[in-house]
Design an enzyme around this catalytic site. Structure first.
Site, PDB file in Angstrom:
ATOM      1  N   MET A 103      73.127  54.623  87.077  1.00 53.00           N
ATOM      2  CA  MET A 103      74.499  54.982  87.342  1.00 53.00           C
ATOM      3  C   MET A 103      75.397  53.780  87.254  1.00 53.00           C
ATOM      4  O   MET A 103      76.522  53.840  86.836  1.00 53.00           O
ATOM      5  CB  MET A 103      74.590  55.592  88.713  1.00 53.00           C
ATOM      6  CG  MET A 103      75.934  55.978  89.149  1.00 53.00           C
ATOM      7  SD  MET A 103      76.047  55.964  90.920  1.00 53.00           S
ATOM      8  CE  MET A 103      76.131  54.241  91.166  1.00 53.00           C
ATOM      9  N   HIS A 135      70.398  54.836  97.172  1.00 55.06           N
ATOM     10  CA  HIS A 135      70.949  53.515  97.504  1.00 55.06           C
ATOM     11  C   HIS A 135      70.985  53.406  99.027  1.00 55.06           C
ATOM     12  O   HIS A 135      71.964  53.808  99.673  1.00 55.06           O
ATOM     13  CB  HIS A 135      72.337  53.347  96.895  1.00 55.06           C
ATOM     14  CG  HIS A 135      72.347  53.442  95.397  1.00 55.06           C
ATOM     15  ND1 HIS A 135      71.633  52.567  94.601  1.00 55.06           N
ATOM     16  CD2 HIS A 135      72.962  54.306  94.554  1.00 55.06           C
ATOM     17  CE1 HIS A 135      71.815  52.880  93.334  1.00 55.06           C
ATOM     18  NE2 HIS A 135      72.623  53.941  93.286  1.00 55.06           N
ATOM     19  N   THR A 169      66.678  59.386  92.823  1.00 57.27           N
ATOM     20  CA  THR A 169      67.115  58.555  91.700  1.00 57.27           C
ATOM     21  C   THR A 169      67.766  57.279  92.209  1.00 57.27           C
ATOM     22  O   THR A 169      68.259  57.213  93.332  1.00 57.27           O
ATOM     23  CB  THR A 169      68.113  59.326  90.826  1.00 57.27           C
ATOM     24  OG1 THR A 169      69.294  59.613  91.589  1.00 57.27           O
ATOM     25  CG2 THR A 169      67.521  60.644  90.350  1.00 57.27           C
ATOM     26  N   GLU A 170      67.728  56.250  91.382  1.00 58.69           N
ATOM     27  CA  GLU A 170      68.463  55.007  91.661  1.00 58.69           C
ATOM     28  C   GLU A 170      68.056  54.387  92.998  1.00 58.69           C
ATOM     29  O   GLU A 170      68.898  53.843  93.726  1.00 58.69           O
ATOM     30  CB  GLU A 170      69.966  55.258  91.589  1.00 58.69           C
ATOM     31  CG  GLU A 170      70.370  55.944  90.295  1.00 58.69           C
ATOM     32  CD  GLU A 170      71.869  56.042  90.086  1.00 58.69           C
ATOM     33  OE1 GLU A 170      72.612  55.206  90.640  1.00 58.69           O
ATOM     34  OE2 GLU A 170      72.298  56.952  89.341  1.00 58.69           O
ATOM     35  N   LEU A 171      66.780  54.436  93.328  1.00 53.29           N
ATOM     36  CA  LEU A 171      66.296  53.956  94.620  1.00 53.29           C
ATOM     37  C   LEU A 171      66.344  52.433  94.697  1.00 53.29           C
ATOM     38  O   LEU A 171      65.820  51.730  93.839  1.00 53.29           O
ATOM     39  CB  LEU A 171      64.869  54.448  94.846  1.00 53.29           C
ATOM     40  CG  LEU A 171      64.198  54.036  96.153  1.00 53.29           C
ATOM     41  CD1 LEU A 171      64.928  54.630  97.357  1.00 53.29           C
ATOM     42  CD2 LEU A 171      62.719  54.463  96.154  1.00 53.29           C
TER      43      LEU A 171
END
Length: 374
Positions: free
Chosen positions: A1, A240, A268-270
């Site tokens: 992202m 996040h 997602t996007e951890l």
């Protein structure tokens, strides 16, 4: 992202590939790879940047192929990169990304088709700089989505179709897409993507998804899609996280609530930031930045043992939650492979040294990886 900014080298040292190659290949062979650890539970993925996609950073490439079985592009498929000027598509890096995934037998995720950020200005304006009509925006969306999704039909397994369209209070973000088309832009995006590749999985992706207000807004959005007969296959909960946010209980409520809609849930996007927050806990709005202060960058020489221990325990808490709900979760993707790559070094405060990922700046597994194996 997130848009990847220039990483500033600090005294902990951001090793170049040539210097760290031997270390990277000498990873503890007694430690199972992440993709082996979670086999049969969910995909374990990571985001790839340009230097990894092109093979310039071979050490990172080796780490990705050894540890992960799903990949997402950080930036190369976003609209400002794919179509910087109307009708001028630039597919070179996106092609290389998909080819990398195919070569290594990976689950491939496209990111992202419609997002208010990192979109070129021309997408919303005419030659005089005025907002375009709804009809023109629909046409531009259809061309963009069908060109991109159609190019990789049958090759990209899932797409983040719409990104970050709901605010924390559950209302729609007042983006240019929303100003011109209202919530119809979301319906059209999924419709166009489905027409371009009927077999690809289609996702909605957003941050702060444990927030009750946003959770309710996303539920209403998905139900509105279903009522119109528009299929959505999954919801991406951007991970996040920080040492004190979000609440595990609220995060779990969102996993269960979204799964009850009949869709897959993806983490997602951890990434897990250990740094002091300047006040925007839990969000990931890239326009929310703060000035640099030394007190906001306390670990330039590495993490103290007690912080490292707390970091490991916090990550374990979340992975235990993911495993508890592995019947609902199809994928867990970290936003980057190693700490030097992470956008958190430059957001919300530019020039900090953060440690948010599972592998360190020398591409070595952290204590958390060994703890997961144990």
């Amino acid at each position: 992202m997130k848009k990847i900014l220039v990483i500033i080298a600090v005294s902990v040292g951001i090793g170049c590939p040539a210097q760290t190659s031997n270390r990277a290949h000498s990873q503890d062979r007694d430690t199972q790879s992440l993709k082996d650890l979670f086999e049969g539970k969910f995909y374990i993925g990571t985001a790839m940047n340009r230097r990894q996609i092109t093979g310039e950073n071979q050490v990172a490439v080796d780490l990705i192929t050894n540890q992960f079985n799903s990949i997402t592009p950080e930036n190369v498929m976003k609209s400002e990169r794919i179509q910087p000027r109307e009708g001028e598509f630039t597919f070179e890096l996106a092609d290389a990304f998909v080819e990398f995934g195919e070569k290594n037998g990976m689950h491939i995720v496209g990111h992202t088709l419609i997002w208010h950020s990192q979109a070129p200005d021309w997408f919303f304006t005419d030659e005089q700089g005025n907002d375009i009509s709804p009809e023109v925006l629909k046409q531009r969306m259809e061309t963009h989505i069908k060109t991109l999704v159609g190019r990789y039909k049958g090759r990209v397994h899932g797409w983040d179709v719409v990104n970050e369209a709901v605010l924390d209070d559950g209302s729609y973000r007042n983006s240019k897409f929303y100003q011109i088309l209202g919530e119809e832009f979301i319906h059209l995006a999924f419709q166009f993507a489905r027409e371009a590749d009927p077999e690809a999985a289609l996702y909605y992706n957003d941050y702060s998804m444990s927030n009750p207000g946003k959770r309710g807004g996303v539920v209403r959005m998905v139900r509105a899609l279903h009522q119109k007969g528009i299929q959505i296959d999954g919801i991406g909960m951007q991970g996040h996280i920080g040492m004190k946010y979000p609440s595990l209980d609220e995060f779990e409520k969102s996993i269960i609530t979204f799964a009850d809609l009949g869709v897959n849930v993806m983490i997602t996007e951890l990434d897990l930031s250990v740094l002091p927050s300047p006040g925007n806990d839990g969000g990931a709005e890239i326009t929310n930045t703060e000035a640099y202060h030394e007190k906001l960058n306390p670990y330039t020489q590495g993490l103290p043992d007690e912080v490292n221990a707390a970091f490991t325990e916090r990550y374990l808490d979340f992975f235990n939650l993911f495993l508890k709900h592995s019947d609902k979760i199809s994928r867990v993707t970290t936003w980057g492979a190693a700490d030097s790559q992470s956008w958190k070094n430059n957001w919300p405060v530019r020039g900090r040294t953060d440690y948010p990922l599972l592998f360190d700046r020398e591409y070595q597994p952290k204590r958390i990886v060994k703890a997961l194996a144990e």
